[in-house]
Motif scaffolding. Structure first.
Motif, PDB file in Angstrom:
ATOM      1  N   MET A  57     -33.095 -17.970 -28.310  1.00  0.00           N
ATOM      2  CA  MET A  57     -33.094 -19.069 -29.107  1.00  0.00           C
ATOM      3  C   MET A  57     -32.174 -20.146 -28.810  1.00  0.00           C
ATOM      4  SD  MET A  57     -33.197 -19.161 -33.390  1.00  0.00           S
ATOM      5  CE  MET A  57     -34.719 -18.699 -33.591  1.00  0.00           C
ATOM      6  N   GLU A  58     -32.439 -21.467 -28.873  1.00  0.00           N
ATOM      7  CA  GLU A  58     -31.182 -22.379 -28.477  1.00  0.00           C
ATOM      8  C   GLU A  58     -30.450 -22.440 -29.629  1.00  0.00           C
ATOM      9  OE1 GLU A  58     -32.780 -26.478 -26.936  1.00  0.00           O
ATOM     10  OE2 GLU A  58     -34.658 -25.266 -27.273  1.00  0.00           O
ATOM     11  N   LYS A  59     -29.134 -22.860 -29.125  1.00  0.00           N
ATOM     12  CA  LYS A  59     -28.020 -23.156 -30.252  1.00  0.00           C
ATOM     13  C   LYS A  59     -27.527 -24.591 -30.345  1.00  0.00           C
ATOM     14  CE  LYS A  59     -26.842 -18.470 -30.510  1.00  0.00           C
ATOM     15  NZ  LYS A  59     -25.881 -17.566 -31.167  1.00  0.00           N
ATOM     16  N   THR A  60     -26.817 -24.961 -31.361  1.00  0.00           N
ATOM     17  CA  THR A  60     -26.410 -26.529 -31.280  1.00  0.00           C
ATOM     18  C   THR A  60     -24.962 -26.064 -31.030  1.00  0.00           C
ATOM     19  OG1 THR A  60     -26.113 -26.165 -33.576  1.00  0.00           O
ATOM     20  CG2 THR A  60     -28.036 -27.612 -32.813  1.00  0.00           C
ATOM     21  N   GLN A  61     -24.087 -26.980 -30.564  1.00  0.00           N
ATOM     22  CA  GLN A  61     -22.764 -26.817 -30.050  1.00  0.00           C
ATOM     23  C   GLN A  61     -21.915 -27.753 -31.242  1.00  0.00           C
ATOM     24  OE1 GLN A  61     -21.580 -24.704 -27.852  1.00  0.00           O
ATOM     25  NE2 GLN A  61     -23.648 -23.975 -27.346  1.00  0.00           N
ATOM     26  N   ASN A  62     -20.714 -27.175 -31.347  1.00  0.00           N
ATOM     27  CA  ASN A  62     -19.738 -28.020 -32.299  1.00  0.00           C
ATOM     28  C   ASN A  62     -18.582 -28.132 -31.517  1.00  0.00           C
ATOM     29  OD1 ASN A  62     -17.822 -28.862 -34.347  1.00  0.00           O
ATOM     30  ND2 ASN A  62     -19.895 -29.032 -35.408  1.00  0.00           N
ATOM     31  N   LYS A  63     -18.019 -29.191 -31.268  1.00  0.00           N
ATOM     32  CA  LYS A  63     -16.745 -29.352 -30.426  1.00  0.00           C
ATOM     33  C   LYS A  63     -15.566 -29.059 -31.353  1.00  0.00           C
ATOM     34  CE  LYS A  63     -18.379 -33.056 -27.462  1.00  0.00           C
ATOM     35  NZ  LYS A  63     -19.377 -34.065 -28.009  1.00  0.00           N
ATOM     36  N   LYS A  64     -15.403 -29.221 -32.448  1.00  0.00           N
ATOM     37  CA  LYS A  64     -14.227 -28.871 -33.298  1.00  0.00           C
ATOM     38  C   LYS A  64     -14.275 -27.299 -33.472  1.00  0.00           C
ATOM     39  CE  LYS A  64     -14.084 -33.036 -36.303  1.00  0.00           C
ATOM     40  NZ  LYS A  64     -14.447 -33.694 -37.478  1.00  0.00           N
ATOM     41  N   SER A  65     -12.749 -26.795 -33.780  1.00  0.00           N
ATOM     42  CA  SER A  65     -12.646 -25.593 -33.924  1.00  0.00           C
ATOM     43  C   SER A  65     -11.526 -25.379 -35.050  1.00  0.00           C
ATOM     44  CB  SER A  65     -12.338 -24.696 -32.585  1.00  0.00           C
ATOM     45  OG  SER A  65     -11.011 -25.192 -32.225  1.00  0.00           O
ATOM     46  N   GLY A  66     -11.169 -24.296 -35.337  1.00  0.00           N
ATOM     47  CA  GLY A  66     -10.071 -23.874 -36.232  1.00  0.00           C
ATOM     48  C   GLY A  66     -10.137 -24.484 -37.523  1.00  0.00           C
ATOM     49  N   GLU A 116     -27.309 -21.443 -34.687  1.00  0.00           N
ATOM     50  CA  GLU A 116     -28.797 -21.195 -34.748  1.00  0.00           C
ATOM     51  C   GLU A 116     -29.481 -22.514 -35.412  1.00  0.00           C
ATOM     52  OE1 GLU A 116     -29.975 -18.610 -33.299  1.00  0.00           O
ATOM     53  OE2 GLU A 116     -28.454 -17.228 -33.212  1.00  0.00           O
ATOM     54  N   ILE A 117     -30.520 -22.684 -34.681  1.00  0.00           N
ATOM     55  CA  ILE A 117     -31.409 -23.733 -34.676  1.00  0.00           C
ATOM     56  C   ILE A 117     -32.362 -23.554 -35.913  1.00  0.00           C
ATOM     57  CG2 ILE A 117     -33.200 -25.342 -33.839  1.00  0.00           C
ATOM     58  CD1 ILE A 117     -31.716 -25.568 -31.386  1.00  0.00           C
ATOM     59  N   PRO A 118     -32.518 -24.112 -37.066  1.00  0.00           N
ATOM     60  CA  PRO A 118     -33.310 -23.882 -38.163  1.00  0.00           C
ATOM     61  C   PRO A 118     -34.911 -24.156 -37.738  1.00  0.00           C
ATOM     62  CG  PRO A 118     -31.797 -25.410 -38.860  1.00  0.00           C
ATOM     63  CD  PRO A 118     -31.390 -25.407 -37.524  1.00  0.00           C
ATOM     64  N   ILE A 119     -35.808 -23.708 -38.617  1.00  0.00           N
ATOM     65  CA  ILE A 119     -37.125 -23.803 -38.235  1.00  0.00           C
ATOM     66  C   ILE A 119     -37.162 -25.137 -38.173  1.00  0.00           C
ATOM     67  CG2 ILE A 119     -37.721 -23.528 -40.794  1.00  0.00           C
ATOM     68  CD1 ILE A 119     -39.882 -21.571 -39.644  1.00  0.00           C
ATOM     69  N   GLN A 120     -38.109 -25.844 -37.211  1.00  0.00           N
ATOM     70  CA  GLN A 120     -38.283 -27.256 -36.998  1.00  0.00           C
ATOM     71  C   GLN A 120     -39.212 -27.811 -38.323  1.00  0.00           C
ATOM     72  OE1 GLN A 120     -36.569 -29.224 -34.767  1.00  0.00           O
ATOM     73  NE2 GLN A 120     -35.466 -27.239 -34.883  1.00  0.00           N
ATOM     74  N   GLU A 121     -38.776 -28.578 -39.179  1.00  0.00           N
ATOM     75  CA  GLU A 121     -39.652 -29.001 -40.299  1.00  0.00           C
ATOM     76  C   GLU A 121     -40.037 -30.541 -39.856  1.00  0.00           C
ATOM     77  OE1 GLU A 121     -40.364 -28.403 -43.818  1.00  0.00           O
ATOM     78  OE2 GLU A 121     -39.671 -26.472 -43.264  1.00  0.00           O
ATOM     79  N   PRO A 122     -41.628 -30.574 -40.025  1.00  0.00           N
ATOM     80  CA  PRO A 122     -42.007 -31.916 -39.669  1.00  0.00           C
ATOM     81  C   PRO A 122     -41.576 -32.875 -40.826  1.00  0.00           C
ATOM     82  CG  PRO A 122     -43.603 -30.563 -41.017  1.00  0.00           C
ATOM     83  CD  PRO A 122     -42.304 -29.592 -40.564  1.00  0.00           C
ATOM     84  N   THR A 123     -41.444 -34.204 -40.499  1.00  0.00           N
ATOM     85  CA  THR A 123     -40.866 -35.297 -41.489  1.00  0.00           C
ATOM     86  C   THR A 123     -42.142 -35.142 -42.709  1.00  0.00           C
ATOM     87  OG1 THR A 123     -41.239 -36.737 -39.816  1.00  0.00           O
ATOM     88  CG2 THR A 123     -39.141 -36.707 -40.780  1.00  0.00           C
ATOM     89  N   ASP A 124     -43.369 -35.611 -42.099  1.00  0.00           N
ATOM     90  CA  ASP A 124     -44.266 -35.653 -43.168  1.00  0.00           C
ATOM     91  C   ASP A 124     -45.352 -34.528 -42.865  1.00  0.00           C
ATOM     92  OD1 ASP A 124     -43.777 -38.180 -44.067  1.00  0.00           O
ATOM     93  OD2 ASP A 124     -44.337 -39.145 -42.424  1.00  0.00           O
ATOM     94  N   GLY A 125     -45.206 -33.650 -43.632  1.00  0.00           N
ATOM     95  CA  GLY A 125     -46.089 -32.419 -43.523  1.00  0.00           C
ATOM     96  C   GLY A 125     -47.468 -32.571 -43.836  1.00  0.00           C
ATOM     97  N   LYS A 126     -48.481 -32.154 -42.823  1.00  0.00           N
ATOM     98  CA  LYS A 126     -49.751 -32.356 -42.951  1.00  0.00           C
ATOM     99  C   LYS A 126     -50.259 -31.320 -43.962  1.00  0.00           C
ATOM    100  CE  LYS A 126     -50.419 -34.222 -38.429  1.00  0.00           C
ATOM    101  NZ  LYS A 126     -50.727 -34.168 -37.174  1.00  0.00           N
ATOM    102  N   LYS A 127     -51.483 -31.576 -44.628  1.00  0.00           N
ATOM    103  CA  LYS A 127     -51.885 -30.732 -45.396  1.00  0.00           C
ATOM    104  C   LYS A 127     -53.138 -30.163 -44.835  1.00  0.00           C
ATOM    105  CE  LYS A 127     -49.335 -31.589 -49.094  1.00  0.00           C
ATOM    106  NZ  LYS A 127     -48.205 -30.735 -49.774  1.00  0.00           N
ATOM    107  N   PRO A 128     -53.335 -28.848 -44.893  1.00  0.00           N
ATOM    108  CA  PRO A 128     -54.563 -28.208 -44.131  1.00  0.00           C
ATOM    109  C   PRO A 128     -56.071 -28.632 -44.883  1.00  0.00           C
ATOM    110  CG  PRO A 128     -53.382 -26.567 -45.401  1.00  0.00           C
ATOM    111  CD  PRO A 128     -52.503 -27.728 -45.427  1.00  0.00           C
ATOM    112  N   GLN A 129     -56.896 -28.729 -44.375  1.00  0.00           N
ATOM    113  CA  GLN A 129     -58.241 -28.652 -44.890  1.00  0.00           C
ATOM    114  C   GLN A 129     -59.026 -27.378 -44.805  1.00  0.00           C
ATOM    115  OE1 GLN A 129     -59.114 -32.075 -46.057  1.00  0.00           O
ATOM    116  NE2 GLN A 129     -57.223 -32.763 -45.322  1.00  0.00           N
ATOM    117  N   GLY A 130     -58.807 -26.558 -45.736  1.00  0.00           N
ATOM    118  CA  GLY A 130     -59.409 -25.210 -45.838  1.00  0.00           C
ATOM    119  C   GLY A 130     -58.393 -24.278 -45.491  1.00  0.00           C
ATOM    120  N   TYR A 131     -58.675 -23.108 -45.307  1.00  0.00           N
ATOM    121  CA  TYR A 131     -57.681 -22.146 -44.947  1.00  0.00           C
ATOM    122  C   TYR A 131     -58.121 -21.206 -43.868  1.00  0.00           C
ATOM    123  CZ  TYR A 131     -54.890 -24.075 -48.935  1.00  0.00           C
ATOM    124  OH  TYR A 131     -54.174 -24.712 -49.563  1.00  0.00           O
TER     125      TYR A 131
END
Ligand SMILES: Nc1ncnc2c1ncn2[C@@H]1O[C@H](COP(=O)(O)OP(=O)(O)OP(=O)(O)O)[C@@H](O)[C@H]1O
Length: 604
Positions: A1-10, A333-348
């Motif tokens: 899994m990819e990770k994000t980087q942060n420059k600051k420390s301490g 750790e990269i969180p699960i990618q959330e869509p900005t406008d979630g689509k609603k399913p038509q049926g299941y």
């Protein structure tokens, strides 16, 4: 899994992580610093009184008592003010520390809750526990105590150095040079590359112990039952041993420079005395010098305390940097990618379209290869196949434990990655083979399936899952506490509680991964009846090793080596799938198995 980087420390990163402003901490440090100036006053008072006495050594009655008394009062006042400022500085430091601690724990748990569910399989509980509890706890100690102390000590040392040089540069050098030599030796050891690597190793060793101790406790029944010794739990044993070896090596590395540092700092008076006597012998009439020498001899033990404190900051600073790095490891750790406008399913209905997946993200280690199928709404779709063929992986990709490598999984025509996690989770109930029950009442363990459920709904779900009867038999019924301090349920009972939860949730998609594996045949039959009711109009995906459970499924997918080998109803597969007919044969033979004892013939 990819990770994000942060420059600051301490520390800057610490405050950033906690979302805390620096102001409280800065005020805490300012007050601690002010207390330093008042801490000097008692020394100065002693010096003035001693000087007055020495100047009148021939006849003490000539000493100015009101002068000495005023210095004594100033000394005591200085002491009181020093404590008052230190107290308020400490209060602010503690407030800042607990806020930081709170901020980091909230950020950390929020972040963890946004990570893909598969992350929890990959990361040992012990590791997360170590970071969220112990590493974060270290931060509290550092911010509340050590940081204000550090500022305070640096200022105190600077003020002392200025005073000493002002009084006599030679005596000041006799005091400062041993300290500088001690620090140089100590810090070159402490901040060297070897020490940094050592610290990482130290934390790894702690994490390993934390992880393997959890496994050790969990595995204790097997150890006892099979009459094994502690040594049989090799991982825990080896982790303890490597921690011991590492600690010994670490201490061995530090020991020579630490001893040198202590000896030098504790012998300051000796150096001052030697230089003082040498200088005094050149000018034995110099009373002012004698007074100054006396002051240095009083002052020298006073300087060793802040010097020792300052020394301990080095290791604390290292610990904090390492602790923050570990917290950042989780935060990046990269969180699960959330869509900005979630689509609603038509049926299941669920569709897999050319899905390939690898746990390592490598094409060479594909666990699923080009899997395509459609699980219809209102139908039962079963997954069967040899152990390790990929059935659970297929099921766990649907709630996005992991995201697919290639291809798409759709619910009601919408790619699950385009649905909001909230909607995705609301659309399904998942019952695992190993159910997880919270340390809470049985009632709450079921009610968690539907927030705000009425008592009636909880009881109806429990009845349908065949758990109402055994719960009622418990002395405290639904109020019985589960887990530590309460009762433990059998595997089958736990599964029925999880099924009750799923029944209560009543989501349109139901995924059962060996959900009735621990139930006895009578209970399984009853649960099947309950599930018949539950699954009406739902998309049901079942994984079961007892093939009788899925014999009547509308569609059975035969999974082999991560691929769909064949699909169809039971009768069709018996004719057309070698794997399925072999599994069915093996199943029917095994279900006829009986363990029989040879009859003893007794002749009377
Ligand atoms: N979290 C994981 N990380 C890496 N590999 C995994 C993980 N989970 C499963 N695997 C591997 O993926 C393959 C498929 O496992 P999966 O659990 O999906 O099979 P299964 O058909 O459900 O097996 P079973 O019937 O024994 O439960 C196996 O080789 C397994 O070792």
């Amino acid at each position: 899994m990819e990770k994000t980087q942060n420059k600051k420390s301490g520390i800057p990163r610490l405050l950033e992580l906690a979302g805390e402003k620096k102001s409280l901490l800065v005020w805490g440090c300012i007050l601690s610093t002010l207390s330093v100036f008042f801490q000097i006053i008692p020394f100065w008072a002693v010096y003035n009184i001693m000087a007055e006495l020495l100047q009148n050594a021939a006849d003490f009655s000539k000493a100015d008592t009101s002068f000495m008394l005023s210095w004594a009062v100033k000394g005591i006042l200085g002491l009181l003010l020093a404590y008052a400022f230190m107290y308020f500085g400490g209060m602010l430091g503690h407030t800042a520390a607990y806020r930081t601690l709170y901020g980091i724990r909230v950020r950390l748990s929020n972040h963890i809750s946004e990570l893909p569910l598969g992350w929890f399989n990959r990361n040992a509980i012990g590791k997360v526990k170590q970071i969220a509890e112990q590493d974060v706890e270290q931060i509290e100690k550092f911010i509340a105590h050590q940081l204000p102390d550090m500022v305070n000590t640096i200022v105190l040392l600077l003020v002392m150095v200025v005073i000493m040089f002002g009084l006599n540069p030679w005596l000041a050098l006799a005091c400062i040079i041993p300290i500088i030599i001690g620090f140089t030796a100590q810090f070159s050891m402490m901040f060297g590359k070897k020490a940094q690597e050592g610290l990482s190793e130290y934390y790894d060793a702690l994490e390993n112990i934390s992880t393997s101790s959890v496994q050790y406790v969990r595995g204790m029944p097997s150890i006892k039952i099979f009459g094994q010794t502690v040594h049989s739990f090799r991982k825990f044993y080896q982790d303890i041993m490597s921690y011991r070896d590492f600690s010994t090596k670490y201490a061995d590395n530090y020991e020579p420079t630490y001893c040198l540092f202590r000896v030098l700092v504790l012998s300051l008076a000796t150096f001052i005395f030697a230089i003082g006597i040498f200088l005094f012998s050149g000018d034995p009439q110099n009373m002012a010098f004698a007074i100054t020498l006396l002051f240095f001899l009083i002052f020298a033990p006073g300087i060793s305390t802040p010097v020792f404190k300052f020394n301990s900051f080095g290791s604390s600073m290292n610990n904090i940097t390492e602790g923050v790095r570990r917290i950042d490891e989780i935060m990046s750790e990269i969180p699960i990618q959330e869509p900005t406008d979630g689509k609603k399913p038509q049926g299941y209905e669920i569709t897999f379209e050319h899905v390939s997946f690898s746990y390592e993200g490598k094409d060479s280690a594909l666990v699923l290869k080009d899997v395509s199928f459609r699980a219809e709404q209102g139908q039962i779709t079963a997954l069967v196949g040899p152990s390790g063929s990929g059935k659970s992986t297929i099921a766990q990709l649907i709630p996005r434990f992991w995201d697919v490598g290639t291809g798409q999984i759709k619910i009601g025509g919408v790619d699950i990655r385009d649905m909001k996690t909230e909607d995705l989770m609301a659309s399904m109930s998942f019952v695992f083979q190993d159910s997880f029950l919270f340390s809470d009442t049985l009632y709450n363990n079921i009610a968690i399936g539907k927030p705000g459920a009425t008592k009636e709904e909880v009881y109806t779900a429990a009845k349908a899952a065949q758990c109402h009867e055994f719960i009622e038999k418990l002395p405290q019924g639904y109020d019985t506490l589960i887990g530590e301090g309460g009762v433990y349920l059998s595997g089958g009972e736990e599964q029925r509680v999880s099924v009750a939860r799923a029944i209560l949730k009543n989501a349109p998609i139901l995924i059962l991964d060996e959900a009735t594996a621990y139930a006895d045949p009578e209970n399984e039959f009853q649960m099947q009846l309950a599930l018949q009711e539950l699954i009406k109009n739902k998309t049901v995906l079942i994984i079961a090793h007892r093939l009788i459970t899925i014999k009547n499924a509308n569609k059975i997918l035969v999974i082999k080596n991560g691929q769909i080998e064949n699909a169809g109803a039971h009768e069709f597969l018996l004719q057309n799938s070698e794997t399925y007919s072999a599994m069915w044969k093996a199943y029917t033979v095994s279900s006829d198995w009986q363990i029989t004892a040879k009859k003893e013939v007794t002749h009377l």
